[in-house]
Design a protein around this motif. Sequence first.
Motif, PDB file in Angstrom:
ATOM      1  N   SER A   1       0.822  -1.206   0.000  1.00  0.00           N
ATOM      2  CA  SER A   1       0.000   0.000   0.000  1.00  0.00           C
ATOM      3  C   SER A   1       0.858   1.260   0.000  1.00  0.00           C
ATOM      4  CB  SER A   1      -0.908   0.018   1.230  1.00  0.00           C
ATOM      5  OG  SER A   1      -1.799  -1.082   1.184  1.00  0.00           O
ATOM      6  N   ALA A   2       0.313   2.288  -0.614  1.00  0.00           N
ATOM      7  CA  ALA A   2       0.970   3.596  -0.599  1.00  0.00           C
ATOM      8  C   ALA A   2       1.154   4.033   0.846  1.00  0.00           C
ATOM      9  CB  ALA A   2       0.125   4.605  -1.361  1.00  0.00           C
ATOM     10  N   GLY A   3       2.205   4.766   1.101  1.00  0.00           N
ATOM     11  CA  GLY A   3       2.471   5.245   2.450  1.00  0.00           C
ATOM     12  C   GLY A   3       3.933   5.616   2.607  1.00  0.00           C
ATOM     13  N   THR A   4       4.328   5.860   3.849  1.00  0.00           N
ATOM     14  CA  THR A   4       5.689   6.281   4.153  1.00  0.00           C
ATOM     15  C   THR A   4       6.359   5.266   5.060  1.00  0.00           C
ATOM     16  OG1 THR A   4       5.005   8.591   3.967  1.00  0.00           O
ATOM     17  CG2 THR A   4       7.054   8.179   5.142  1.00  0.00           C
ATOM     18  N   PHE A   5       7.631   4.997   4.799  1.00  0.00           N
ATOM     19  CA  PHE A   5       8.414   4.105   5.654  1.00  0.00           C
ATOM     20  C   PHE A   5       9.858   4.578   5.677  1.00  0.00           C
ATOM     21  CE2 PHE A   5       8.910   2.349   1.449  1.00  0.00           C
ATOM     22  CZ  PHE A   5      10.202   1.862   1.411  1.00  0.00           C
ATOM     23  N   THR A   6      10.606   4.054   6.635  1.00  0.00           N
ATOM     24  CA  THR A   6      12.026   4.381   6.732  1.00  0.00           C
ATOM     25  C   THR A   6      12.818   3.272   6.071  1.00  0.00           C
ATOM     26  OG1 THR A   6      11.680   5.565   8.792  1.00  0.00           O
ATOM     27  CG2 THR A   6      13.936   4.876   8.308  1.00  0.00           C
ATOM     28  N   MET A   7      13.637   3.639   5.099  1.00  0.00           N
ATOM     29  CA  MET A   7      14.481   2.672   4.410  1.00  0.00           C
ATOM     30  C   MET A   7      15.904   2.830   4.919  1.00  0.00           C
ATOM     31  SD  MET A   7      15.052   2.053   0.331  1.00  0.00           S
ATOM     32  CE  MET A   7      15.870   3.604  -0.007  1.00  0.00           C
ATOM     33  N   GLY A   8      16.532   1.714   5.229  1.00  0.00           N
ATOM     34  CA  GLY A   8      17.895   1.748   5.708  1.00  0.00           C
ATOM     35  C   GLY A   8      17.967   1.427   7.186  1.00  0.00           C
TER      36      GLY A   8
ATOM     37  N   THR B   1      17.966   1.728  11.026  1.00  0.00           N
ATOM     38  CA  THR B   1      17.279   2.566  12.008  1.00  0.00           C
ATOM     39  C   THR B   1      18.046   2.529  13.328  1.00  0.00           C
ATOM     40  OG1 THR B   1      15.878   0.741  12.716  1.00  0.00           O
ATOM     41  CG2 THR B   1      15.038   2.142  10.931  1.00  0.00           C
ATOM     42  N   PRO B   2      17.836   3.504  14.202  1.00  0.00           N
ATOM     43  CA  PRO B   2      18.549   3.519  15.485  1.00  0.00           C
ATOM     44  C   PRO B   2      18.340   2.238  16.313  1.00  0.00           C
ATOM     45  CG  PRO B   2      17.497   5.629  15.108  1.00  0.00           C
ATOM     46  CD  PRO B   2      17.023   4.711  14.015  1.00  0.00           C
ATOM     47  N   GLU B   3      17.187   1.615  16.172  1.00  0.00           N
ATOM     48  CA  GLU B   3      16.910   0.384  16.920  1.00  0.00           C
ATOM     49  C   GLU B   3      17.863  -0.756  16.549  1.00  0.00           C
ATOM     50  OE1 GLU B   3      13.634   3.036  16.672  1.00  0.00           O
ATOM     51  OE2 GLU B   3      14.395   1.872  14.998  1.00  0.00           O
TER      52      GLU B   3
ATOM     53  N   TYR C   1      25.010  -2.575   7.848  1.00  0.00           N
ATOM     54  CA  TYR C   1      26.101  -2.421   6.899  1.00  0.00           C
ATOM     55  C   TYR C   1      26.237  -0.944   6.534  1.00  0.00           C
ATOM     56  CZ  TYR C   1      25.865  -7.465   6.269  1.00  0.00           C
ATOM     57  OH  TYR C   1      25.888  -8.810   6.476  1.00  0.00           O
ATOM     58  N   PRO C   2      27.425  -0.512   6.165  1.00  0.00           N
ATOM     59  CA  PRO C   2      27.594   0.894   5.761  1.00  0.00           C
ATOM     60  C   PRO C   2      26.650   1.310   4.629  1.00  0.00           C
ATOM     61  CG  PRO C   2      29.731  -0.115   6.092  1.00  0.00           C
ATOM     62  CD  PRO C   2      28.715  -1.226   6.193  1.00  0.00           C
ATOM     63  N   SER C   3      26.340   0.373   3.727  1.00  0.00           N
ATOM     64  CA  SER C   3      25.462   0.699   2.604  1.00  0.00           C
ATOM     65  C   SER C   3      24.021   0.961   3.032  1.00  0.00           C
ATOM     66  CB  SER C   3      25.488  -0.430   1.572  1.00  0.00           C
ATOM     67  OG  SER C   3      24.993  -1.626   2.154  1.00  0.00           O
ATOM     68  N   GLU C   4      23.681   0.652   4.292  1.00  0.00           N
ATOM     69  CA  GLU C   4      22.325   0.876   4.798  1.00  0.00           C
ATOM     70  C   GLU C   4      22.174   2.242   5.473  1.00  0.00           C
ATOM     71  OE1 GLU C   4      20.678  -3.388   6.092  1.00  0.00           O
ATOM     72  OE2 GLU C   4      22.480  -2.778   7.184  1.00  0.00           O
ATOM     73  N   LYS C   5      23.246   3.029   5.440  1.00  0.00           N
ATOM     74  CA  LYS C   5      23.219   4.337   6.088  1.00  0.00           C
ATOM     75  C   LYS C   5      23.426   5.424   5.050  1.00  0.00           C
ATOM     76  CE  LYS C   5      25.206   2.507  10.328  1.00  0.00           C
ATOM     77  NZ  LYS C   5      26.342   2.537  11.229  1.00  0.00           N
ATOM     78  N   PRO C   6      22.893   6.586   5.237  1.00  0.00           N
ATOM     79  CA  PRO C   6      21.958   6.945   6.295  1.00  0.00           C
ATOM     80  C   PRO C   6      20.552   6.458   5.939  1.00  0.00           C
ATOM     81  CG  PRO C   6      22.291   8.840   4.891  1.00  0.00           C
ATOM     82  CD  PRO C   6      23.203   7.729   4.380  1.00  0.00           C
ATOM     83  N   SER C   7      19.711   6.276   6.936  1.00  0.00           N
ATOM     84  CA  SER C   7      18.328   5.911   6.665  1.00  0.00           C
ATOM     85  C   SER C   7      17.605   7.124   6.085  1.00  0.00           C
ATOM     86  CB  SER C   7      17.638   5.420   7.937  1.00  0.00           C
ATOM     87  OG  SER C   7      17.571   6.446   8.881  1.00  0.00           O
ATOM     88  N   GLN C   8      16.549   6.850   5.358  1.00  0.00           N
ATOM     89  CA  GLN C   8      15.792   7.938   4.760  1.00  0.00           C
ATOM     90  C   GLN C   8      14.316   7.578   4.673  1.00  0.00           C
ATOM     91  OE1 GLN C   8      16.995   8.487   0.616  1.00  0.00           O
ATOM     92  NE2 GLN C   8      18.020   6.521   0.744  1.00  0.00           N
ATOM     93  N   LYS C   9      13.484   8.577   4.728  1.00  0.00           N
ATOM     94  CA  LYS C   9      12.039   8.378   4.584  1.00  0.00           C
ATOM     95  C   LYS C   9      11.720   8.191   3.110  1.00  0.00           C
ATOM     96  CE  LYS C   9      10.171   9.501   8.748  1.00  0.00           C
ATOM     97  NZ  LYS C   9       9.899   8.361   9.561  1.00  0.00           N
TER      98      LYS C   9
END
Length: 107
Positions: free
Chosen positions: A12-19, A21-23, A29-37
């Motif tokens: 479904s359409a919506g917003t999520f954080t990719m990459g 997360t602080p948790e 992995y370095p390639s997963e940073k920085p996270s982004q909306k």
Amino acid sequence: ILVDETQVIKISAGTFTMGCTPEQGKECYPSEKPSQKVHLTKDFYLMKTEVTQTLYQDVMGKNPSSFKEGNRPVEQVSWHDAVLFANTLSQMEGKTICYHINGENVQ
């Protein structure tokens, strides 16, 4: 119909954080940073499994795989081949295409 509703998941359409997360702490992995909306403006469907050689053959009229067997995942396809497959399948199913392809440029 080549693909029925039991073979796909609706995203479904919506917003999520990719990459990362602080948790996750240091488990990233370095390639997963920085996270982004990421904001999806439209719903889309994702297949539950890999594309089989049989489905690829039915849609594209060829099977480029080295290890031929109908129910195995198709292989030996480029990313460009994959987006062309996705568009072709969408058109065959009466759905809107996801990708706009102009030569090697894909949006």
